[in-house]
Structure formats: C-alpha cells, structure tokens
Design an enzyme around this catalytic site. Structure first.
Site, PDB file in Angstrom:
ATOM      1  N   LYS A   1      29.664 -43.024 -10.849  1.00  0.00           N
ATOM      2  CA  LYS A   1      29.616 -42.210  -9.606  1.00  0.00           C
ATOM      3  C   LYS A   1      31.041 -41.950  -9.115  1.00  0.00           C
ATOM      4  O   LYS A   1      31.982 -42.600  -9.548  1.00  0.00           O
ATOM      5  CB  LYS A   1      28.813 -42.939  -8.527  1.00  0.00           C
ATOM      6  CG  LYS A   1      27.431 -43.398  -8.970  1.00  0.00           C
ATOM      7  CD  LYS A   1      26.402 -42.283  -9.044  1.00  0.00           C
ATOM      8  CE  LYS A   1      25.196 -42.742  -9.818  1.00  0.00           C
ATOM      9  NZ  LYS A   1      23.909 -42.284  -9.451  1.00  0.00           N
TER      10      LYS A   1
HETATM   11  C1  LIG Z   1      22.579 -43.002  -9.446  1.00  0.00           C
HETATM   12  C2  LIG Z   1      21.540 -42.472  -8.576  1.00  0.00           C
HETATM   13  C3  LIG Z   1      20.598 -43.295  -7.925  1.00  0.00           C
HETATM   14  C4  LIG Z   1      20.375 -44.745  -8.227  1.00  0.00           C
HETATM   15  O1  LIG Z   1      21.377 -45.599  -8.237  1.00  0.00           O
HETATM   16  P1  LIG Z   1      21.392 -46.985  -9.023  1.00  0.00           P
HETATM   17  O2  LIG Z   1      22.612 -47.616  -8.453  1.00  0.00           O
HETATM   18  O3  LIG Z   1      21.494 -46.671 -10.478  1.00  0.00           O
HETATM   19  O4  LIG Z   1      20.168 -47.734  -8.678  1.00  0.00           O
HETATM   20  C5  LIG Z   1      19.722 -42.711  -7.012  1.00  0.00           C
HETATM   21  N1  LIG Z   1      19.727 -41.396  -6.784  1.00  0.00           N
HETATM   22  C6  LIG Z   1      20.581 -40.562  -7.411  1.00  0.00           C
HETATM   23  C7  LIG Z   1      20.531 -39.101  -7.096  1.00  0.00           C
HETATM   24  C8  LIG Z   1      21.498 -41.066  -8.343  1.00  0.00           C
HETATM   25  O5  LIG Z   1      22.338 -40.222  -8.955  1.00  0.00           O
END
Ligand SMILES: *Cc1c(COP(=O)(O)O)cnc(C)c1O
Length: 372
Positions: free
Chosen positions: A188
C-alpha cells in the site's frame, strides 16, 4: 537486454527508512514492549494528526479495521451494507464477518467509484451503512455521497486501504465518514514490513469501542474485565516503528506517484489504453495506475515478454465470487465490464522516468496491434 520493469518495487522505499527502523527496532528489542506501547501510541497520534481526525486506533490488518468498525457501529445480523462490487474482496468479507449481508452496488463507468445513484439503487429498508471504497487511491465524490447517506439514513464508512493521503474537497481520506479504515499491507502507499491496519475517527466512543474490541473486548485500563465480544487485532510495536518512519515520507512519495500518473496520462494513447478517469474535486494518490484495454490477457503476456510487469485489480467482481454470489441480485454492468478490461501498469514512487517511457511505448505498441 534492458532490465525488467517490475509491476511493484519496494526496494527504494525500504532503503529510505532502513537506518531509522533498525535503530528504533533495536530500542524496542531492549524495551521488550512488543505489543502496543510507546511506538504504537506515537503512531496513532501521528496518523490522526495527518488525517485530521481526533483519534486513530491501530489494528492488525485492514480487514479487521473494516470488520471491527462495522461491529462497533452495531451492524450485524439482519442488517445490510452497500458496497461496490469492484473492490478487493476484504471489503465484502468484513461485512459478512460482522454477520451482516452485502448489497452490491455498481459504479461510475469511467471513475469506477460509487455514486449517489448507484448507492440508491442498492439500498433496502435493512440497509444500515455504505462503504465508500477509494479504489486505486482516489476518493469518490464524498460531498455527494455524504449527502446521499444522510438523506437515506445510512452510516458512511471509508475503505481507505488504497488511499493514504488522498483528499477530496480539501479533506483527507478517512476523515470524511464516521470512520476511515486503513490497511498497511506492504504494497500500500503507506506499507508496513508485515501486516498492519488502523481506523481513524473523530467519534471518541467509537474509538474506545474499537480499542476494546481489538484487545479481546477488555474494558479499557483493565486486565480481566472482558465486556464486549472482541478479538486479537493489536498493532505491534515493530510495525508501528516502520509506519512512523514511512509516514514522514508519505507526501513526498505520493507526489511522485502523481507526477508519474501525469506522464502516463500525457503519453498513453487513450484509443488503445484508456486510463481510469480522475474524479473531479479530489486529489488521488495513485496507489495503482489502471488502464483499460481490449484483449487484456494477450496484452499482459506480450508486455511480460518485453520485460514489463503488470497486475489486474480485479479480474473477478465480488458479486460473482462463490462465497458472496448468493447476495447478488442482478447484473452490475459497469463493474463487470471493468473486470474484463482493467490492467494495472507499473506504479511506485521510485519508478524511473525512463522505465515509465518504456512501459508507455510498449503498451501503445502492443495494444495498438490488437483489434479493439
Ligand atoms: C488491501 C485492502 C484491504 C485489506 O487489507 P488487509 O490489510 O490485507 O487486510 C481492504 N480493502 C481494500 C480496498 C484493500 O485494497
């Protein structure tokens, strides 16, 4: 042969914080405060200040941030929650884990984001909330969505997992709705060296409930009093150290993504690879650079043969996935069409301009040779 252009390369962002992280990790090892503690509290303060909210509550991951937010808002069995069909599966998973049912909404065909019209089309009398997903790093029209949620009597929650630092009408992602949920998965825009997440909110009661729920439902400040159904979703100190170090670079890294996206927009032939449209009124942080192409699998494999890595976000909309398809009650044309065409091009803060030009040239050439 020139070197490959990977879809994602975290080497440079890791090196940018390595010295600080190693020094502070060494302090954590000495203190033996591995869960919670000073590093987590400092990160929570800094994240809240960055987003412009009163509080931030660290979590173990983004899925828990969403799931526990819904539960803390008293959403559960018998309730429905509107969610766009074209999101990462975790958004939908969180609704079902909370005991509620998803109401799948379609999206604007150009921005691929929720609109008041697509939300209204999905609402039932049982609907308690809507989750706005800031897909690919940009926020939908949050002014219109807030008004729509108010008019329909719905709580508005933000899935800001892809949008750390994005703004809409001057307000930061996470700060618009009753709660903003973040994932800090390594890829991210703000990524840990493992799993991590957080919820930001300006509602002190919601923050207190989340702090209790993430820690086995403990009454705050007690050890043996478990007063709500909780779980273990605590943020650990090692990850908080990484997140504090990286938060200091986030604006600079997001600005770099914005510059790269402008290059893609200037140079890609929109007749061959049409980028997902910018949402007017906001500033996205381009977690992903997504173009739409015909015959995507062939374009992908030809780009791969030229040394260019790509991704697909996402090839299958959530409303047709086996665990969730029983909740669907009709076609969602914009989300379904996008799923067949979207192609994520290389995007990370330290992507070299020359490498981006190679990507552009290859995409224009490969997509240009295929029938449209
Ligand atoms: C990455 C992501 C999540 C979930 O995050 P995790 O940390 O992997 O549980 C939820 N929503 C969106 C849109 C994402 O890109």
């Amino acid at each position: 042969m020139p070197t490959r252009v990977p879809f994602l390369d975290l080497t440079a962002v890791t090196e940018a914080v390595r010295a600080q992280v190693e020094a502070r990790w060494s302090e954590v090892l000495r203190s033996a405060a591995f869960i919670g503690g000073a590093a987590v509290e400092a990160f929570e303060r800094e994240l809240a200040a960055y987003c412009g909210t009163a509080e931030a509550v660290g979590m173990a991951n983004g899925t828990d941030a969403l799931h526990l937010t819904l539960r803390a808002l008293d959403i559960g069995p018998g309730d429905t929650v509107v969610v766009p069909a074209n999101t990462f599966v975790a958004t939908v998973e969180a609704i079902v884990l909370a005991g509620a049912a998803p109401r799948f909404a379609d999206v604007d065909p150009e921005t691929l984001l929720l609109t008041p019209e697509t939300v209204a089309a999905a609402v039932l009398p049982s609907t308690k909330a809507v989750i706005a997903v800031h897909l690919y790093g940009q926020m939908p029209d949050m002014v219109a969505l807030s008004a729509c949620a108010d008019a329909l009597g719905l709580l508005l929650v933000e899935d800001a997992a892809q949008a750390q630092g994005a703004t809409y009408a001057g307000r930061r992602a996470g700060a618009y709705a009753v709660a903003g949920c973040f994932s800090f998965y390594p890829g991210k825009n703000l990524g840990a060296f493992g799993d991590a997440g957080a919820v930001v909110t300006s509602d002190p009661r919601l923050a207190a409930t989340l702090r209790s729920m993430r820690d086995h439902g403990r009454a705050l400040g007690t050890h043996y009093e478990h007063v709500v159904l909780g779980t273990n979703s605590r943020l650990d100190a090692l990850q908080a150290v990484v997140l504090r170090a990286k938060l200091a670079h986030l604006d600079e890294w997001n600005a770099s993504r914005v510059g790269l996206m402008a290059q893609y927009r200037d140079r890609l032939d929109p007749g061959r690879a049409r980028l997902v449209a910018d949402q007017p009124g906001g500033q996205g942080v381009h977690h992903l650079a997504v173009a739409r192409v015909a015959d995507r699998e062939r374009v992908r494999s030809e780009l791969d043969a030229r040394g260019i890595g790509t991704g697909v976000h996402y090839p299958v909309p959530c409303h047709v996935m086996p665990p969730y398809r029983d909740y669907a009650d009709g076609p969602l044309p914009a989300a379904e069409q996008a799923a067949t065409e979207v192609l994520s091009l290389p995007m990370y803060p330290h992507l070299e301009p020359a490498a981006l030009l190679r990507v552009v040239a290859a995409v224009n050439e490969v997509a240009g040779r295929l029938p449209r």
